[in-house]
Design an enzyme around this catalytic site. Sequence first.
Site, PDB file in Angstrom:
ATOM      1  N   ASP A 297      21.842 -23.281  -7.573  1.00 48.62           N
ATOM      2  CA  ASP A 297      21.091 -23.796  -8.708  1.00 48.62           C
ATOM      3  C   ASP A 297      21.985 -24.806  -9.422  1.00 48.62           C
ATOM      4  OD1 ASP A 297      19.139 -24.346 -10.493  1.00 48.62           O
ATOM      5  OD2 ASP A 297      18.765 -22.294 -11.108  1.00 48.62           O
TER       6      ASP A 297
HETATM    7  C1  BGC Z   1      16.648 -24.624 -12.553  1.00 51.65           C
HETATM    8  C2  BGC Z   1      16.050 -24.738 -11.177  1.00 51.65           C
HETATM    9  C3  BGC Z   1      15.709 -26.178 -10.896  1.00 51.65           C
HETATM   10  C4  BGC Z   1      16.986 -26.991 -11.007  1.00 51.65           C
HETATM   11  C5  BGC Z   1      16.804 -28.452 -10.668  1.00 51.65           C
HETATM   12  C6  BGC Z   1      17.792 -25.595 -12.767  1.00 51.65           C
HETATM   13  O1  BGC Z   1      18.183 -25.652 -14.091  1.00 51.65           O
HETATM   14  O2  BGC Z   1      17.074 -23.296 -12.770  1.00 51.65           O
HETATM   15  O3  BGC Z   1      14.937 -23.919 -11.064  1.00 51.65           O
HETATM   16  O4  BGC Z   1      15.127 -26.315  -9.647  1.00 51.65           O
HETATM   17  O5  BGC Z   1      17.458 -26.897 -12.328  1.00 51.65           O
HETATM   18  O6  BGC Z   1      16.109 -29.119 -11.628  1.00 51.65           O
END
Ligand code: BGC
Length: 766
Positions: A297
């Site tokens: 993530d």
């Molecule tokens: C989120 C993810 C997301 C990623 C990219 C993160 O902060 O937890 O779910 O896909 O950002 O934007």
Amino acid sequence: MKYSLPKCLLAALLTLALGCSTTKQTTIANTKDSQLPVDRRVDSVLSLMTLEEKVGQMNQYNGFWEVTGPVPKDGAAAIKYEHLKKGWVGSMLNVKGVKDVKALQKIAVEETRLHIPLIFGFDVIHGYKTISPVPLAEAASWDMEAIEKSAQIAAAEAAASGLNWTFAPMVDVSRDARWGRVMEGAGEDPYLNSRIAVARVKGFQGDLGIFNVAACVKHFAGYSFAEAGRDYNTVDISDNTLHNIVLPPFKAASNAGALTFMNSFNELEGIPATGNAYLQRDILKRDWNFKGFVVSDWGSMGEMVSHGYTKDLKEAAEKAANAGSDMDMESHGYVEHLAALVREGKVSEENINDAVRRILHVKFELGLFDNPYKYCDDTREQQTVGKKEFHDGVLDVAKKSIVLLKNERNLLPLKKTGQKIAVIGALANDKTSPLGSWRIAADDGTAVSVLEGLSQYKGNTVTYAKGADVAVGATLFGSETRINTTDKSGFAEAIAAAKKADVVIMVLGEHGLQTGEGRSRTKIDLPGVQQELLEAVYKANQNVILVLQNGRPLAIPWAAENIPAIVEGWHLGTQSGNAIAQVLYGDYNPSGKLPMSFPRSVGQVPLYYNHKSTGRPGGDTPTESVFWSHYGDEANSALYPFGHGLSYSKFEYSNLKLSDTSFGKSGKITVSIDVKNSSTVDGKEVVQLYVQDLFASVTRPVKELKAFELADIKAGQSKTISFTIDPKTIEFYTANKKWEAETGDFKVYVGGSSVTKLEASFNYTN
Ligand code: BGC
């Protein structure tokens, strides 16, 4: 000029191979031979790569400059640009639109040594430009076809805009309404989540054609169990909960062929998920035989330092790589340290090869090696995004997502003529909030408001009064404005309008950006002064229909007791107002059922129907003794339980029958029930089957959803609905630490919600 990779790749590789052995030439030829199995092509590419190029494939950067503008000369953007040219970037996120995607892809496939295409990821969570209901709302449809269709629409628009990878579906089973991200998932039940996960993966990926994108199943795992519902907080759950509740939707999505997974911000058993080998290596890649890759993530690798798990980014990169985290989203840990870690012998090159193979494999599957510009067709982009049929599609799923929570005195459906209607509430006139959270490519102001939807019906007189603002918690990109709205100056106008009306429609709830990532709340009632507004208007006119717009369950006990009609209208996306108007006027008969329990009070959460019995169970009825599991000031039960939802039809359940009361290992039983539509309107009903395992090697929930059918039943007619129960139905993660069916006694419940009346018993023998 249309660029053809095979020729370019061949030319470049031939240059590289000049003077080399026949083996090398065969290797090069293999990379472009689309007749060869993907694994062989992957190995051929891998064999040509330097360690740095391999690590580059494991590096994902966020979009970093006006890509079609001047090249960055210094700063972070310049470094990323240099890395891109060296082939040290495998993927980009948050770059969208054919023009920009093409510009970056051109660098990867024309300027780097090996010409390996980039994969472009984006959070296409519930639509790209044409927005579907937030995922929690869609889950309320219990309609797998509609959900799959909605994911197809999202994929088609995103793919036409150059993207080939969405960071969805989120399949985190969510029990805590304080957690802002409940809007992004399918609610509290593992079975419903699993079914929806499969529908979404199928919808996004299809046959991986030009209108499909790779899915990314997230967040692996346990993220939604953040303590006290506070986003990013510590997670501490048992192995039992992990396997029985959290993991099933992930496994279903993996079995359905999801190409990628995303790990999560949280720790599990004290080990952050990004560095967690138990999750990524043992469960996902070994036990489930998952062949795709895992992306971290955002920044979660670097966050292992803040967790207090690694002393610096280098150690974080080591732990992540060794735990099976294949791609680094924006921590820069791999690109900065991984090659050195391999040279120091802290990460094996075999580990790196495994990760790169997985990433290349997905790129081959998507067809990017055969045509890196597969997703970059300007004409297709123009002709696809915002198509009329997509608007029709999101309207269809929006209607199906609406849940009729209460309908007394036949206030609904509305009469079509001769009525004076007062519409009250800031959200009624809002064209942005209904888009909900996580809709970053959609433009503000593009949703149909409730007022606009109602204006399609000309037979009544509509007056509008705002009454009060909604307290807004945050903006789209996360800057917080903690507005505690206290302004009641609009109350008088709203009350005056209500007094003159035959019926009042109040549109209240949360702004679309009060839910989503980083949007946890300690209060889950109507924000700001909306509750006061509701009570004041109700005093003036009791014919109130409350239309809720929200992305999480709300605690609305006063409304549930006093307001005669309540419609759960969620954040329904672009066609929101039309969907709500059609339901209010009865042109669509609602059939949605709640995918998450609505509590009476925030003090009850986490609240979920599939809870354990405890050693001191009890219902809601107070007793003389206090020594049982309850609250002194509130009932245990939900205000509106999981699976609840009314219709303009009336459904009666009878005649629950089991084909047998016992079955063994290779046997099964059939459960059947008659459902009668005793009303004068055709309708649809989600018939739900729950099972309770009475005694087991580990304690089991009081009931668990095991099957459902969305039945279309004409007015006055009856349908017999049948379900099969076999050993698979009753399997769970037992005290033996494996999935198996245990012999014993069971109960089966069938009905129109998790609070079912009809039950029967059966026995499973070996
Ligand atoms: C989120 C993810 C997301 C990623 C990219 C993160 O902060 O937890 O779910 O896909 O950002 O934007």
